[in-house]
Design a protein around this motif. Structure first.
Motif, PDB file in Angstrom:
ATOM      1  N   GLY A   1      41.473  53.693  37.381  1.00  0.00           N
ATOM      2  CA  GLY A   1      41.958  52.322  37.547  1.00  0.00           C
ATOM      3  C   GLY A   1      40.831  51.330  37.722  1.00  0.00           C
ATOM      4  O   GLY A   1      40.856  50.229  37.167  1.00  0.00           O
ATOM      5  N   LEU A   2      39.816  51.700  38.505  1.00  0.00           N
ATOM      6  CA  LEU A   2      38.684  50.790  38.712  1.00  0.00           C
ATOM      7  C   LEU A   2      37.864  50.606  37.441  1.00  0.00           C
ATOM      8  O   LEU A   2      37.371  49.507  37.172  1.00  0.00           O
ATOM      9  CB  LEU A   2      37.804  51.288  39.846  1.00  0.00           C
ATOM     10  CG  LEU A   2      38.395  51.160  41.246  1.00  0.00           C
ATOM     11  CD1 LEU A   2      37.499  51.837  42.276  1.00  0.00           C
ATOM     12  CD2 LEU A   2      38.610  49.704  41.609  1.00  0.00           C
ATOM     13  N   ALA A   3      37.708  51.665  36.646  1.00  0.00           N
ATOM     14  CA  ALA A   3      36.951  51.542  35.394  1.00  0.00           C
ATOM     15  C   ALA A   3      37.669  50.617  34.414  1.00  0.00           C
ATOM     16  O   ALA A   3      37.048  49.736  33.801  1.00  0.00           O
ATOM     17  CB  ALA A   3      36.740  52.924  34.773  1.00  0.00           C
TER      18      ALA A   3
ATOM     19  N   ILE B   1      46.330  50.019  39.745  1.00  0.00           N
ATOM     20  CA  ILE B   1      44.993  49.774  40.292  1.00  0.00           C
ATOM     21  C   ILE B   1      44.159  48.964  39.310  1.00  0.00           C
ATOM     22  O   ILE B   1      43.386  48.093  39.709  1.00  0.00           O
ATOM     23  CB  ILE B   1      44.313  51.105  40.663  1.00  0.00           C
ATOM     24  CG1 ILE B   1      45.035  51.709  41.866  1.00  0.00           C
ATOM     25  CG2 ILE B   1      42.834  50.909  40.960  1.00  0.00           C
ATOM     26  CD1 ILE B   1      44.533  53.055  42.291  1.00  0.00           C
ATOM     27  N   ALA B   2      44.340  49.203  38.011  1.00  0.00           N
ATOM     28  CA  ALA B   2      43.567  48.480  37.003  1.00  0.00           C
ATOM     29  C   ALA B   2      43.894  46.987  37.002  1.00  0.00           C
ATOM     30  O   ALA B   2      42.984  46.155  37.023  1.00  0.00           O
ATOM     31  CB  ALA B   2      43.816  49.074  35.620  1.00  0.00           C
ATOM     32  N   VAL B   3      45.179  46.638  36.996  1.00  0.00           N
ATOM     33  CA  VAL B   3      45.513  45.210  36.941  1.00  0.00           C
ATOM     34  C   VAL B   3      45.187  44.511  38.257  1.00  0.00           C
ATOM     35  O   VAL B   3      44.784  43.344  38.262  1.00  0.00           O
ATOM     36  CB  VAL B   3      46.989  44.965  36.534  1.00  0.00           C
ATOM     37  CG1 VAL B   3      47.252  45.444  35.123  1.00  0.00           C
ATOM     38  CG2 VAL B   3      47.965  45.592  37.497  1.00  0.00           C
ATOM     39  N   ASN B   4      45.334  45.223  39.371  1.00  0.00           N
ATOM     40  CA  ASN B   4      45.008  44.624  40.660  1.00  0.00           C
ATOM     41  C   ASN B   4      43.509  44.421  40.798  1.00  0.00           C
ATOM     42  O   ASN B   4      43.052  43.334  41.155  1.00  0.00           O
ATOM     43  CB  ASN B   4      45.541  45.496  41.794  1.00  0.00           C
ATOM     44  CG  ASN B   4      45.321  44.874  43.149  1.00  0.00           C
ATOM     45  OD1 ASN B   4      44.258  45.031  43.739  1.00  0.00           O
ATOM     46  ND2 ASN B   4      46.313  44.153  43.639  1.00  0.00           N
ATOM     47  N   SER B   5      42.728  45.436  40.542  1.00  0.00           N
ATOM     48  CA  SER B   5      41.280  45.287  40.675  1.00  0.00           C
ATOM     49  C   SER B   5      40.732  44.365  39.597  1.00  0.00           C
ATOM     50  O   SER B   5      39.746  43.654  39.831  1.00  0.00           O
ATOM     51  CB  SER B   5      40.590  46.645  40.624  1.00  0.00           C
ATOM     52  OG  SER B   5      40.744  47.248  39.364  1.00  0.00           O
ATOM     53  N   GLY B   6      41.353  44.334  38.424  1.00  0.00           N
ATOM     54  CA  GLY B   6      40.928  43.417  37.372  1.00  0.00           C
ATOM     55  C   GLY B   6      41.038  41.966  37.798  1.00  0.00           C
ATOM     56  O   GLY B   6      40.179  41.139  37.465  1.00  0.00           O
TER      57      GLY B   6
ATOM     58  N   PHE C   1      36.723  46.294  33.073  1.00  0.00           N
ATOM     59  CA  PHE C   1      36.740  45.629  31.775  1.00  0.00           C
ATOM     60  C   PHE C   1      37.784  44.517  31.718  1.00  0.00           C
ATOM     61  O   PHE C   1      37.549  43.466  31.120  1.00  0.00           O
ATOM     62  CB  PHE C   1      36.961  46.655  30.658  1.00  0.00           C
ATOM     63  CG  PHE C   1      35.800  47.595  30.512  1.00  0.00           C
ATOM     64  CD1 PHE C   1      34.591  47.161  29.988  1.00  0.00           C
ATOM     65  CD2 PHE C   1      35.903  48.908  30.934  1.00  0.00           C
ATOM     66  CE1 PHE C   1      33.510  48.013  29.872  1.00  0.00           C
ATOM     67  CE2 PHE C   1      34.836  49.778  30.821  1.00  0.00           C
ATOM     68  CZ  PHE C   1      33.630  49.329  30.288  1.00  0.00           C
ATOM     69  N   ILE C   2      38.928  44.731  32.353  1.00  0.00           N
ATOM     70  CA  ILE C   2      39.933  43.666  32.444  1.00  0.00           C
ATOM     71  C   ILE C   2      39.350  42.472  33.192  1.00  0.00           C
ATOM     72  O   ILE C   2      39.537  41.318  32.803  1.00  0.00           O
ATOM     73  CB  ILE C   2      41.214  44.185  33.140  1.00  0.00           C
ATOM     74  CG1 ILE C   2      41.924  45.204  32.264  1.00  0.00           C
ATOM     75  CG2 ILE C   2      42.150  43.033  33.496  1.00  0.00           C
ATOM     76  CD1 ILE C   2      43.080  45.914  32.959  1.00  0.00           C
TER      77      ILE C   2
ATOM     78  N   PHE D   1      48.414  38.533  40.275  1.00  0.00           N
ATOM     79  CA  PHE D   1      48.007  39.858  40.741  1.00  0.00           C
ATOM     80  C   PHE D   1      47.180  39.821  42.017  1.00  0.00           C
ATOM     81  O   PHE D   1      47.085  40.837  42.703  1.00  0.00           O
ATOM     82  CB  PHE D   1      47.293  40.625  39.634  1.00  0.00           C
ATOM     83  CG  PHE D   1      48.250  41.127  38.592  1.00  0.00           C
ATOM     84  CD1 PHE D   1      49.059  42.218  38.848  1.00  0.00           C
ATOM     85  CD2 PHE D   1      48.373  40.487  37.376  1.00  0.00           C
ATOM     86  CE1 PHE D   1      49.962  42.666  37.910  1.00  0.00           C
ATOM     87  CE2 PHE D   1      49.268  40.928  36.424  1.00  0.00           C
ATOM     88  CZ  PHE D   1      50.070  42.019  36.684  1.00  0.00           C
ATOM     89  N   ARG D   2      46.592  38.692  42.339  1.00  0.00           N
ATOM     90  CA  ARG D   2      45.940  38.588  43.650  1.00  0.00           C
ATOM     91  C   ARG D   2      46.939  38.147  44.711  1.00  0.00           C
ATOM     92  O   ARG D   2      46.722  38.371  45.897  1.00  0.00           O
ATOM     93  CB  ARG D   2      44.792  37.569  43.603  1.00  0.00           C
ATOM     94  CG  ARG D   2      43.554  38.145  42.955  1.00  0.00           C
ATOM     95  CD  ARG D   2      42.403  37.207  43.053  1.00  0.00           C
ATOM     96  NE  ARG D   2      41.964  37.100  44.445  1.00  0.00           N
ATOM     97  CZ  ARG D   2      41.273  36.095  44.926  1.00  0.00           C
ATOM     98  NH1 ARG D   2      40.929  35.083  44.157  1.00  0.00           N
ATOM     99  NH2 ARG D   2      40.899  36.080  46.179  1.00  0.00           N
ATOM    100  N   GLY D   3      48.019  37.515  44.291  1.00  0.00           N
ATOM    101  CA  GLY D   3      48.981  36.962  45.241  1.00  0.00           C
ATOM    102  C   GLY D   3      50.116  37.889  45.615  1.00  0.00           C
ATOM    103  O   GLY D   3      50.905  37.572  46.504  1.00  0.00           O
ATOM    104  N   THR D   4      50.231  39.015  44.936  1.00  0.00           N
ATOM    105  CA  THR D   4      51.283  39.965  45.285  1.00  0.00           C
ATOM    106  C   THR D   4      50.654  41.237  45.842  1.00  0.00           C
ATOM    107  O   THR D   4      49.578  41.642  45.395  1.00  0.00           O
ATOM    108  CB  THR D   4      52.147  40.327  44.057  1.00  0.00           C
ATOM    109  OG1 THR D   4      51.296  40.835  43.020  1.00  0.00           O
ATOM    110  CG2 THR D   4      52.917  39.131  43.541  1.00  0.00           C
ATOM    111  N   PRO D   5      51.302  41.878  46.780  1.00  0.00           N
ATOM    112  CA  PRO D   5      50.762  43.129  47.333  1.00  0.00           C
ATOM    113  C   PRO D   5      50.717  44.230  46.274  1.00  0.00           C
ATOM    114  O   PRO D   5      51.567  44.290  45.386  1.00  0.00           O
ATOM    115  CB  PRO D   5      51.747  43.494  48.438  1.00  0.00           C
ATOM    116  CG  PRO D   5      52.509  42.253  48.725  1.00  0.00           C
ATOM    117  CD  PRO D   5      52.505  41.440  47.472  1.00  0.00           C
ATOM    118  N   ILE D   6      49.737  45.099  46.383  1.00  0.00           N
ATOM    119  CA  ILE D   6      49.588  46.163  45.386  1.00  0.00           C
ATOM    120  C   ILE D   6      50.785  47.105  45.393  1.00  0.00           C
ATOM    121  O   ILE D   6      51.146  47.657  44.358  1.00  0.00           O
ATOM    122  CB  ILE D   6      48.257  46.919  45.551  1.00  0.00           C
ATOM    123  CG1 ILE D   6      48.011  47.812  44.332  1.00  0.00           C
ATOM    124  CG2 ILE D   6      48.228  47.684  46.849  1.00  0.00           C
ATOM    125  CD1 ILE D   6      46.623  48.347  44.204  1.00  0.00           C
TER     126      ILE D   6
END
Length: 169
Positions: free
Chosen positions: A33-35, A100-105, A39-40, A66-71
């Motif tokens: 997810g982090l990788a 994890i990808a969209v949240n960390s992106g 890139f995202i 995606f920053r405003g909603t809880p994971i």
């Protein structure tokens, strides 16, 4: 109230054999997810600084949502809500990596935006005056300096991966 409470460690130690098989899956989901989120984040971070409004606004919406909603809400939506829209089930592994990808992106895109915008305007102007095109100026002058400034927040973000409360990010 009993002040002399003693914690029974046998229950915690006894559950270790049941938890060990989950470690490889946890690492796969986290690093995968982090990788992908890396890139995202670069993609949407560069869109955020675009002078074109029609490119900038979708990136702003993505980051704010995606920053405003809880994971946890994002995981539940991807695992349960997205199949309703797509018409078929989603593998739990794929849903975890995607969440994890969209949240960390979203968080990484803000790191990219901040890193690029932290470079003084004179750096770009100087590279243009030396005959570089805008893309060459960004590639050879702005991006290397910005990338160097982005490394500490990336390391902090990767090590905390969504555990840090929003008020501290």
């Amino acid at each position: 109230m009993d002040v002399n409470f003693q914690f029974d460690w046998s229950a915690a130690i006894g559950s270790i054999p049941y938890l060990l098989p989950g470690i490889p899956w946890t690492l796969l989901i986290s690093f995968g997810g982090l990788a992908i989120g890396f890139f995202i984040g670069i993609f949407f971070g560069l869109l955020r600084i675009s002078p074109l409004r029609w490119l900038r606004w979708p990136a702003i919406v993505y980051v704010e949502v995606f920053r405003g909603t809880p994971i946890l809400v994002q995981v539940l939506f991807i695992f349960y809500g997205l199949p309703q829209l797509l018409g078929g089930p989603i593998n739990a592994l794929v849903a975890g990596i995607a969440a994890i990808a969209v949240n960390s992106g979203a968080y990484i895109s803000e790191i990219v935006r901040g890193g690029v915008q932290s470079i003084e305007r004179g750096q770009g102007e100087a590279s243009l005056s030396l005959g570089l095109s805008r893309s060459q100026a960004f590639r050879y002058v702005i991006w290397p300096q910005a990338f160097r400034r982005m490394i500490p927040p990336w390391v902090i973000r990767a090590s905390s991966a969504s555990k840090t409360p929003h008020c501290f990010q």
